[in-house]
Design a protein around this motif. Sequence first.
Motif, PDB file in Angstrom:
ATOM      1  N   ALA A 204       0.519  -1.245  -0.480  1.00  0.00           N
ATOM      2  CA  ALA A 204      -0.447  -0.155   0.071  1.00  0.00           C
ATOM      3  C   ALA A 204       0.993   0.868   0.040  1.00  0.00           C
ATOM      4  O   ALA A 204       0.588   2.308   0.359  1.00  0.00           O
ATOM      5  CB  ALA A 204      -1.091   0.029   1.664  1.00  0.00           C
ATOM      6  N   GLY A 205       2.456   0.625   0.101  1.00  0.00           N
ATOM      7  CA  GLY A 205       2.876   2.678  -0.424  1.00  0.00           C
ATOM      8  C   GLY A 205       3.460   3.137   1.026  1.00  0.00           C
ATOM      9  O   GLY A 205       3.600   3.944   1.015  1.00  0.00           O
ATOM     10  N   GLY A 206       3.449   2.095   2.002  1.00  0.00           N
ATOM     11  CA  GLY A 206       3.633   2.476   2.943  1.00  0.00           C
ATOM     12  C   GLY A 206       2.659   2.489   4.348  1.00  0.00           C
ATOM     13  O   GLY A 206       2.916   2.952   5.151  1.00  0.00           O
ATOM     14  N   VAL A 207       1.208   2.471   3.645  1.00  0.00           N
ATOM     15  CA  VAL A 207       0.374   2.772   4.860  1.00  0.00           C
ATOM     16  C   VAL A 207      -0.027   1.331   5.115  1.00  0.00           C
ATOM     17  O   VAL A 207      -0.093   0.503   4.507  1.00  0.00           O
ATOM     18  CB  VAL A 207      -1.158   3.940   3.341  1.00  0.00           C
ATOM     19  CG1 VAL A 207      -2.206   3.499   4.236  1.00  0.00           C
ATOM     20  CG2 VAL A 207      -0.468   4.980   3.086  1.00  0.00           C
ATOM     21  N   ILE A 235       4.085   2.749  13.721  1.00  0.00           N
ATOM     22  CA  ILE A 235       3.932   3.678  12.526  1.00  0.00           C
ATOM     23  C   ILE A 235       2.852   4.010  12.509  1.00  0.00           C
ATOM     24  O   ILE A 235       1.813   5.066  11.578  1.00  0.00           O
ATOM     25  CB  ILE A 235       4.709   3.008  11.117  1.00  0.00           C
ATOM     26  CG1 ILE A 235       6.603   2.937  11.707  1.00  0.00           C
ATOM     27  CG2 ILE A 235       4.472   4.640   9.546  1.00  0.00           C
ATOM     28  CD1 ILE A 235       6.949   2.245  10.088  1.00  0.00           C
ATOM     29  N   GLY A 236       1.403   3.367  12.306  1.00  0.00           N
ATOM     30  CA  GLY A 236      -0.170   3.065  12.550  1.00  0.00           C
ATOM     31  C   GLY A 236      -0.372   4.582  13.329  1.00  0.00           C
ATOM     32  O   GLY A 236      -1.016   5.183  13.161  1.00  0.00           O
ATOM     33  N   SER A 319       0.008  10.755   3.652  1.00  0.00           N
ATOM     34  CA  SER A 319      -1.129   9.859   3.698  1.00  0.00           C
ATOM     35  C   SER A 319      -1.681   9.721   5.714  1.00  0.00           C
ATOM     36  O   SER A 319      -2.073   9.547   6.133  1.00  0.00           O
ATOM     37  CB  SER A 319      -0.199   8.150   4.163  1.00  0.00           C
ATOM     38  OG  SER A 319      -0.106   7.898   2.459  1.00  0.00           O
ATOM     39  N   ARG A 320      -0.040  10.216   5.889  1.00  0.00           N
ATOM     40  CA  ARG A 320      -0.691  10.559   7.642  1.00  0.00           C
ATOM     41  C   ARG A 320      -1.187  12.216   7.642  1.00  0.00           C
ATOM     42  O   ARG A 320      -2.510  12.327   8.701  1.00  0.00           O
ATOM     43  CB  ARG A 320       1.087  11.179   8.178  1.00  0.00           C
ATOM     44  CG  ARG A 320       0.573  12.100   9.757  1.00  0.00           C
ATOM     45  CD  ARG A 320       2.186  11.991   9.976  1.00  0.00           C
ATOM     46  NE  ARG A 320       3.148  12.253   9.870  1.00  0.00           N
ATOM     47  CZ  ARG A 320       4.484  12.228   9.190  1.00  0.00           C
ATOM     48  NH1 ARG A 320       4.565  11.178   8.636  1.00  0.00           N
ATOM     49  NH2 ARG A 320       4.990  13.159   8.559  1.00  0.00           N
ATOM     50  N   LEU A 321      -1.233  13.591   6.494  1.00  0.00           N
ATOM     51  CA  LEU A 321      -2.411  14.197   6.960  1.00  0.00           C
ATOM     52  C   LEU A 321      -3.715  13.746   6.778  1.00  0.00           C
ATOM     53  O   LEU A 321      -4.663  13.192   7.496  1.00  0.00           O
ATOM     54  CB  LEU A 321      -1.762  14.601   5.804  1.00  0.00           C
ATOM     55  CG  LEU A 321      -2.643  16.332   5.840  1.00  0.00           C
ATOM     56  CD1 LEU A 321      -2.891  17.231   7.379  1.00  0.00           C
ATOM     57  CD2 LEU A 321      -2.253  17.141   4.531  1.00  0.00           C
ATOM     58  N   ILE A 322      -3.821  12.962   5.058  1.00  0.00           N
ATOM     59  CA  ILE A 322      -5.209  12.411   5.020  1.00  0.00           C
ATOM     60  C   ILE A 322      -6.029  11.088   6.039  1.00  0.00           C
ATOM     61  O   ILE A 322      -7.013  11.658   6.725  1.00  0.00           O
ATOM     62  CB  ILE A 322      -4.616  11.521   3.773  1.00  0.00           C
ATOM     63  CG1 ILE A 322      -4.551  12.540   2.619  1.00  0.00           C
ATOM     64  CG2 ILE A 322      -6.152  10.947   3.524  1.00  0.00           C
ATOM     65  CD1 ILE A 322      -3.765  11.914   1.459  1.00  0.00           C
ATOM     66  N   ARG A 323      -4.949  10.699   7.029  1.00  0.00           N
ATOM     67  CA  ARG A 323      -5.193   9.922   8.029  1.00  0.00           C
ATOM     68  C   ARG A 323      -5.829  10.693   9.447  1.00  0.00           C
ATOM     69  O   ARG A 323      -6.617  10.196   9.897  1.00  0.00           O
ATOM     70  CB  ARG A 323      -4.802   8.781   7.829  1.00  0.00           C
ATOM     71  CG  ARG A 323      -5.037   7.565   9.037  1.00  0.00           C
ATOM     72  CD  ARG A 323      -4.159   6.444   9.001  1.00  0.00           C
ATOM     73  NE  ARG A 323      -3.444   5.461   7.873  1.00  0.00           N
ATOM     74  CZ  ARG A 323      -4.825   4.590   7.860  1.00  0.00           C
ATOM     75  NH1 ARG A 323      -5.223   4.213   8.038  1.00  0.00           N
ATOM     76  NH2 ARG A 323      -4.535   3.963   6.658  1.00  0.00           N
ATOM     77  N   SER A 324      -4.167  11.319   9.205  1.00  0.00           N
ATOM     78  CA  SER A 324      -4.620  12.120  10.511  1.00  0.00           C
ATOM     79  C   SER A 324      -6.828  13.010  10.612  1.00  0.00           C
ATOM     80  O   SER A 324      -7.704  13.193  11.444  1.00  0.00           O
ATOM     81  CB  SER A 324      -3.709  12.834  10.443  1.00  0.00           C
ATOM     82  OG  SER A 324      -2.649  12.251  10.938  1.00  0.00           O
ATOM     83  N   GLN A 325      -6.956  13.734   9.610  1.00  0.00           N
ATOM     84  CA  GLN A 325      -7.542  14.168   9.120  1.00  0.00           C
ATOM     85  C   GLN A 325      -9.304  14.154   9.069  1.00  0.00           C
ATOM     86  O   GLN A 325     -10.352  14.191   9.603  1.00  0.00           O
ATOM     87  CB  GLN A 325      -7.711  15.097   8.186  1.00  0.00           C
ATOM     88  CG  GLN A 325      -6.729  16.272   7.571  1.00  0.00           C
ATOM     89  CD  GLN A 325      -6.779  17.053   6.706  1.00  0.00           C
ATOM     90  OE1 GLN A 325      -6.779  16.609   5.777  1.00  0.00           O
ATOM     91  NE2 GLN A 325      -5.893  18.055   6.685  1.00  0.00           N
ATOM     92  N   ALA A 356      -5.176   5.696  -3.652  1.00  0.00           N
ATOM     93  CA  ALA A 356      -6.428   4.969  -3.818  1.00  0.00           C
ATOM     94  C   ALA A 356      -6.801   4.025  -3.172  1.00  0.00           C
ATOM     95  O   ALA A 356      -8.198   4.139  -2.447  1.00  0.00           O
ATOM     96  CB  ALA A 356      -6.242   4.016  -5.051  1.00  0.00           C
ATOM     97  N   ALA A 357      -6.167   2.775  -2.457  1.00  0.00           N
ATOM     98  CA  ALA A 357      -6.116   2.385  -1.905  1.00  0.00           C
ATOM     99  C   ALA A 357      -5.997   2.663  -0.017  1.00  0.00           C
ATOM    100  O   ALA A 357      -7.776   2.331   0.392  1.00  0.00           O
ATOM    101  CB  ALA A 357      -4.780   1.208  -1.160  1.00  0.00           C
ATOM    102  N   LEU A 358      -5.206   3.952   0.052  1.00  0.00           N
ATOM    103  CA  LEU A 358      -6.242   4.449   1.218  1.00  0.00           C
ATOM    104  C   LEU A 358      -7.612   5.651   1.329  1.00  0.00           C
ATOM    105  O   LEU A 358      -8.084   5.070   2.285  1.00  0.00           O
ATOM    106  CB  LEU A 358      -4.950   5.751   1.239  1.00  0.00           C
ATOM    107  CG  LEU A 358      -5.306   6.240   2.429  1.00  0.00           C
ATOM    108  CD1 LEU A 358      -5.206   6.195   4.540  1.00  0.00           C
ATOM    109  CD2 LEU A 358      -3.961   7.894   3.018  1.00  0.00           C
ATOM    110  N   ALA A 359      -7.821   5.712   0.084  1.00  0.00           N
ATOM    111  CA  ALA A 359      -9.170   6.408  -0.108  1.00  0.00           C
ATOM    112  C   ALA A 359     -10.225   4.654   0.230  1.00  0.00           C
ATOM    113  O   ALA A 359     -11.168   6.131   0.811  1.00  0.00           O
ATOM    114  CB  ALA A 359      -9.468   7.164  -1.388  1.00  0.00           C
ATOM    115  N   GLY A 360      -9.845   4.191  -0.429  1.00  0.00           N
ATOM    116  CA  GLY A 360     -10.546   2.579   0.117  1.00  0.00           C
ATOM    117  C   GLY A 360     -11.295   2.667   1.802  1.00  0.00           C
ATOM    118  O   GLY A 360     -12.080   2.673   1.735  1.00  0.00           O
TER     119      GLY A 360
END
Length: 369
Positions: A204-207, A235-236, A319-325, A356-360
């Motif tokens: 997943a590219g590090g996510v 990391i998660g 990825s960290r920003l999107i997940r945090s938001q 895309a995987a993170l968005a899903g």
Amino acid sequence: MLIWIIFAVMTGAAVLSVLWPLGRRQPPIFADTAGAASLYRAQVAEIERDLGRRLIGAAEAEAAKAEAARRLLRAAEVEAAPAGDSEPSLRRRRAASAIALSCVPLLALLVYGAYGSPSMPDQPLAARLKSDAAGQDFAIALARIEAHLAANPNDGKGWSVLAPVYLRQGRFEDAAKAFAAAIRLDGPTAERHAGRGEALILAAGGVVTVGAREALAEAVKLDPANPRARFFLAIGQEQDGKIPEAIASLQALLAGAPADAPWRAPVTARLESLQGPADSAAAAIAKLPAQDQSAAIRGMVDSLAARLGEGGGTLAEWSRLIRSQSVLADRPAALKSLATARERLAADPDALAALAALAGELGLQEASR
């Protein structure tokens, strides 16, 4: 040195055995030249007797004598040909033999010196066999394992062997499937679950995806001290915006690590990246009351968003920003960051796939419409 002398003698003997006949005169075909002449005289005498008895006429007698003479001449010519080798011809053959005798071994030595290993010491058979086994063509060995598993898909041990190989090769999706097959067929272990979690993260590219978190959590259940699972779970936490918790997790991991643990260096580097200029702020947030921590974390997330909005940013940072938001329930901000990240990372297909995987995972598919 003795072995070289032996080789030289053997080579010379072999070449000499082939070239020796060329340096000798050919033996005559007839060993007794006088025998042919005696036979001719006997034939002539026989013709004379037949002529005296009037058994043949004079013309026939002359013809018979001529034929006998021709046979004698032919025999003499055949005999004279090999025996009449000229001395220059014989010298040429002998010179060719001498050149071949000296050049063939010399040429062999030159070729061996250029392409062989004359300075390498002899090696016992057992050592050679061991060396050959260690130096086997890796691609062939891997193909054999894959062929075996294709014919025996229920071989759990085979999947256990293949999964880490795929992971080291960068075949992350294949590694995750191989780890899953090993768990299903050969039983769960902490290392297999941790390996599967790592493979899913890298794919997943590090996510740290939901599936990766589940696998890592299973690994910790089986072995609470498993360093790989604890590292990726930290990391998660970092990607969730829980920086203080991530720092605490990494510090606890290092506190119980052996001094010579090979994974200390990456864990330390990750911890230092989290403890940089924001170390004091993270420590301060951890000391705040629970109701105030959310606001402080939001401030850190907004700071990260402002910095990335100015330009640049890596996949891990976006990825960290999107997940945090998303964790902070700020869906509009998460959608905006996702769209910006896709624009910034448009030249990286792997990064786009990871986004895309993170968005899903986060339910942000609207951004892809």
